[in-house]
Scaffold this active site. Structure first.
Site, PDB file in Angstrom:
ATOM      1  N   ARG A  32     -73.759  53.286 -61.496  1.00  0.00           N
ATOM      2  CA  ARG A  32     -73.605  53.078 -62.942  1.00  0.00           C
ATOM      3  C   ARG A  32     -72.481  52.115 -63.316  1.00  0.00           C
ATOM      4  O   ARG A  32     -72.686  51.191 -64.086  1.00  0.00           O
ATOM      5  CB  ARG A  32     -73.372  54.425 -63.645  1.00  0.00           C
ATOM      6  CG  ARG A  32     -74.578  55.335 -63.564  1.00  0.00           C
ATOM      7  CD  ARG A  32     -74.406  56.595 -64.357  1.00  0.00           C
ATOM      8  NE  ARG A  32     -74.586  56.378 -65.781  1.00  0.00           N
ATOM      9  CZ  ARG A  32     -74.692  57.361 -66.664  1.00  0.00           C
ATOM     10  NH1 ARG A  32     -74.644  58.608 -66.278  1.00  0.00           N
ATOM     11  NH2 ARG A  32     -74.845  57.101 -67.939  1.00  0.00           N
ATOM     12  N   HIS A  78     -84.304  53.258 -66.028  1.00  0.00           N
ATOM     13  CA  HIS A  78     -82.929  53.697 -66.305  1.00  0.00           C
ATOM     14  C   HIS A  78     -82.918  54.876 -67.271  1.00  0.00           C
ATOM     15  O   HIS A  78     -82.726  54.702 -68.476  1.00  0.00           O
ATOM     16  CB  HIS A  78     -82.139  52.515 -66.884  1.00  0.00           C
ATOM     17  CG  HIS A  78     -80.651  52.708 -66.846  1.00  0.00           C
ATOM     18  ND1 HIS A  78     -79.914  52.581 -65.698  1.00  0.00           N
ATOM     19  CD2 HIS A  78     -79.752  53.011 -67.824  1.00  0.00           C
ATOM     20  CE1 HIS A  78     -78.635  52.775 -65.957  1.00  0.00           C
ATOM     21  NE2 HIS A  78     -78.521  53.054 -67.250  1.00  0.00           N
ATOM     22  N   TYR A 122     -84.223  46.086 -85.271  1.00  0.00           N
ATOM     23  CA  TYR A 122     -84.162  44.846 -86.043  1.00  0.00           C
ATOM     24  C   TYR A 122     -84.017  43.609 -85.163  1.00  0.00           C
ATOM     25  O   TYR A 122     -84.479  42.536 -85.532  1.00  0.00           O
ATOM     26  CB  TYR A 122     -82.981  44.884 -87.022  1.00  0.00           C
ATOM     27  CG  TYR A 122     -83.052  46.014 -88.018  1.00  0.00           C
ATOM     28  CD1 TYR A 122     -84.118  46.133 -88.902  1.00  0.00           C
ATOM     29  CD2 TYR A 122     -82.041  46.973 -88.079  1.00  0.00           C
ATOM     30  CE1 TYR A 122     -84.186  47.174 -89.812  1.00  0.00           C
ATOM     31  CE2 TYR A 122     -82.096  48.021 -88.989  1.00  0.00           C
ATOM     32  CZ  TYR A 122     -83.174  48.120 -89.851  1.00  0.00           C
ATOM     33  OH  TYR A 122     -83.241  49.146 -90.748  1.00  0.00           O
TER      34      TYR A 122
END
Length: 748
Positions: A32, A78, A122
């Site tokens: 990670r 993921h 968006y």
């Protein structure tokens, strides 16, 4: 029950905890938080880019919604939450954070001033051109290993075949368990030159590499000012890089000078730009400088532009040095070049990063050209079969016409098996028995179309065969000779440099330490004001005198002091906090001020103020202390002249608290009032003088569950009245008794 017993494992609890924590830590480190030295990417970045590649969101195709990319990445590769994926996607699209943006974002992806990106529903994105051509090319040529995803329904690459040292190009930052990485970004042209230099001479030293890689190249520009420290940093992989913003001087209106900041330190990106503006404003408010008349942030898409309007006659060099010293216009970037190498974290030098990168490039190239060679050899086999078939095409047609099925023809072509096939002549049969095509050649012959027998098509086949042989020779040369493979890698690197290289943005030099002469504060008398809400300020003495009839009564603490003094705040917890008067806002009577806990260590929710005075007043006094448990003492004020911002002003017993701290020099009597209504008056001189670390002496004999609620210091020949349960009690008329007696019960 026996079966359950069989599965119980008896072990030391600490060993289980240790092993579990180490497993967790390594998972965070490797899977990670830290980048891989080969492609310079963390798993979330690698998976996001690969998912975009798989979705076909290429640089020359339309943008796609980020929500689609994030959802697909989370579902396939993921499973750690959408915010971590979107945050990684946003950062890869921000050219002010990365040396080379890897994602081409469309929409609001945040700003250098710390504005966040719009929601993923968006914004849109697609792969950058460099990402597609330099980071993801050749994935179809078996250049890297693929592994199963988290639920083994998909395959994902262990590492991306990145052609440049991305660990250096884009840098990295990440916090793992017990370790962190912080690698600055560098210039693409320089790191390509450095890699080529290493490939030509693997014995090159770090110092020699730095002839090509001068140092960090931050996307925000700025100036690295400790050039001489860089060789040691790049040799060890750790150290501190000092960076400054770039400052220019311009002429303003009415002959005023403007100090314009056009580049900022990389560490200032985000909210720290706002903090810098606030820090400059604080310098002006606190009178640390009177040279700055106005500050404005005129930054735009074209770049950073922070303008300070200066007073005429300003010593610009001195002011600039003050900004370097007092704000983040000069800052430190901590370097810790930590990355995952061979599955474990390792702190790397500059040369080691390049070594790992070059080894990875040779591995990629080897696998690529082995794949290409195998394909060319397959083509060679087929082409040779077709050429050979053209020479005996009449025989093959005769075999086809005389056979009953495809398998019969194939056996004849591969093994010369003519059983069951009708031939026109024995000669044809004998010729057919001599045929020895391979399985692949036989399949190609059977699938060949008739138009391939045209003369021009045969010529094209011959030419294609020659090209195939040339490719085979080229690939075998690359695979068998180090120099040939190195030449190919270098050629590709030079092409990347030519296509995507750009000039260095960050200057590197050895700059002198910023030294400025701090103007001595003009000493003046001010009035300290604190209202009932704990807001503090200082005002001009004459301004206070003019306004004290209009609302000055609303202030709990009012006294005059020098602006060079300190304010001492004693609390019921037995602590004393000090605040420099210069740190308290100086302004007008109508100004609100600032909460005292903003300028001190005082925490209003945890402790209550008992006494507030200037340090000069405290030093000139003997302070009287009284606690709820009835403990009393006198302490010389000089003991509180200390440099620490918070000290223990007295020693308190468990559950005890201070009820009074007061200057006692002009006082003659002490009155203690308890919660149960007992009053005791005695002479102040019965209270001994002690050190501030002492607990004191007992002032009153308290009854069960009783405590001192109020303490008073009285002057002689003055009436003091307090109210108890609705009745007035005149304190100086109470019977004079001895310290540590029970006192008199008030009549109600």
């Amino acid at each position: 029950m026996a079966n359950v017993q069989d599965h119980i494992i008896r072990t030391e609890y600490s060993e289980v905890m240790q092993k579990s924590y180490i497993d967790y830590a390594m998972s965070v480190i490797v899977a990670r938080a830290l980048p891989d030295v080969r492609d310079g990417l963390k798993p979330v970045q690698r998976r996001t880019l690969y998912d975009m590649y798989e979705l076909g969101i290429r640089y020359d195709r339309p943008y796609r919604k980020c929500a689609r990319i994030v959802g697909d990445t989370m579902g396939k590769y993921h499973p750690h939450g959408d915010s971590s994926i979107y945050d990684a996607l946003v950062v890869m699209a921000q050219d002010f954070k990365k040396g080379q943006a890897l994602v081409d974002g469309h929409g609001n992806f945040g700003s250098i001033e710390g504005d966040g990106a719009a929601a993923m529903r968006y914004t849109e994105a697609r792969l950058g051109k460099i990402t597609q051509e330099v980071y993801l090319s050749d994935l179809d040529k078996n250049v890297v290993d693929f592994m199963p995803n988290f639920d083994e329904t998909e395959k994902e690459p262990e590492v991306l075949p990145v052609r440049v040292p991305n660990l250096l190009l884009n840098g990295a930052d990440g916090i793992a368990v017990g370790m962190a990485t912080s690698i600055p970004p560098h210039n693409l042209e320089e790191i390509v030159d450095g890699v080529i230099a290493y490939m030509k001479n693997s014995d090159i030293t770090t110092k020699e590499l730095m002839k090509y890689i001068k140092g960090p190249d931050f996307p925000t520009g700025g100036i690295v000012i400790n050039q001489d420290d860089l060789p040691a940093i790049y040799e060890s992989g750790t150290g501190k890089i000092k960076i400054r913003g770039k400052v220019e001087v311009e002429k303003g209106k009415a002959g005023k000078m403007l100090l314009v900041i056009t580049e900022i330190p990389y560490t200032m990106v985000g909210a720290n730009i706002g903090k810098f503006l606030n820090d400059v404003a604080a310098l002006v408010e606190s009178k640390k400088t009177t040279d700055i008349l106005d500050i404005s942030n005129q930054s735009s898409k074209e770049g950073i532009r922070i303008v300070l309007e200066l007073r005429k006659g300003t010593d610009i060099e001195n002011l600039t040095n003050m900004l370097y010293k007092k704000t983040r216009l000069e800052d430190t970037f901590g370097v810790n070049m930590l990355a995952v190498t061979d599955g474990r974290p390792e702190t790397l030098s500059l040369k080691q990063i390049i070594e790992y990168h070059v080894d990875f490039q040779f591995e990629i190239a080897t696998r690529k050209y082995q794949t290409l060679l195998a394909k060319e050899k397959d083509k060679q086999e087929v082409q040779e079969g077709l050429i050979k078939a053209c020479d005996v095409i009449d025989l093959i047609i005769e075999i086809l016409r005389g056979s009953k099925n495809r398998e019969q023809v194939k056996k004849c072509l591969v093994n010369g098996d003519t059983e069951g096939i009708r031939f026109k002549t024995k000669t044809s049969e004998r010729q057919a028995q001599k045929l020895q095509f391979t399985e692949r050649q036989a399949t190609a012959i059977l699938e060949m179309r008739l138009y391939k027998l045209i003369g021009l098509e045969i010529e094209a086949l011959m030419k294609e065969h020659e090209e195939t042989l040339a490719h085979i020779a080229k690939y075998e040369d690359i695979l068998n000779h180090y120099d040939s493979m190195a030449a190919v890698i270098i050629k590709e690197l030079k092409a990347v440099k030519k296509e995507y290289g750009r000039k260095r943005r960050t200057s590197i030099e050895n700059a002198a330490e910023a030294v400025y002469e701090e103007k001595k504060t003009e000493e003046m008398e001010v009035v300290f004001l604190m209202d009932r809400f704990g807001y503090v300020k200082t005002v001009d003495k004459s301004a206070y005198e003019r306004s004290k009839d209009n609302g000055a009564s609303e202030y709990r603490h009012v006294f005059t002091c020098m602006n060079t003094d300190k304010i001492c705040v004693f609390t019921d917890k037995g602590r004393m906090h000090t605040v420099k008067v210069m740190d308290i806002p100086y302004g007008k009577m109508k100004d609100k001020g600032t909460p005292i806990d903003n300028v001190s260590n005082f925490v209003s929710s945890d402790e209550q103020m008992v006494y507030v005075a200037s340090l000069e007043e405290v030093k000139a006094s003997t302070l009287f202390f009284a606690s709820a448990a009835g403990m009393l003492k006198l302490v010389k004020g000089e003991e509180f002249d200390v440099s620490k911002r918070t000290i223990a002003a007295t020693k308190l017993g468990e559950q005890d608290r201070l009820v009074l701290v007061q200057a006692a020099d002009a006082m003659e009597y002490v009155v203690l009032q308890t919660k149960n209504g007992y009053f005791l008056r005695f002479l102040k001189n019965e209270v001994p003088e002690k050190k501030k670390t002492a607990i004191g002496v007992r002032g009153i004999h308290l009854g069960d569950k009783d405590e001192v609620e109020h303490a008073y210091l009285l002057e002689n020949k003055m009436d003091y009245t307090t109210e108890y349960k609705g009745k007035n009690v005149t304190l100086n008329r109470l019977k004079l008794a001895k310290r540590d007696s029970k006192g008199t019960k008030a009549r109600v």
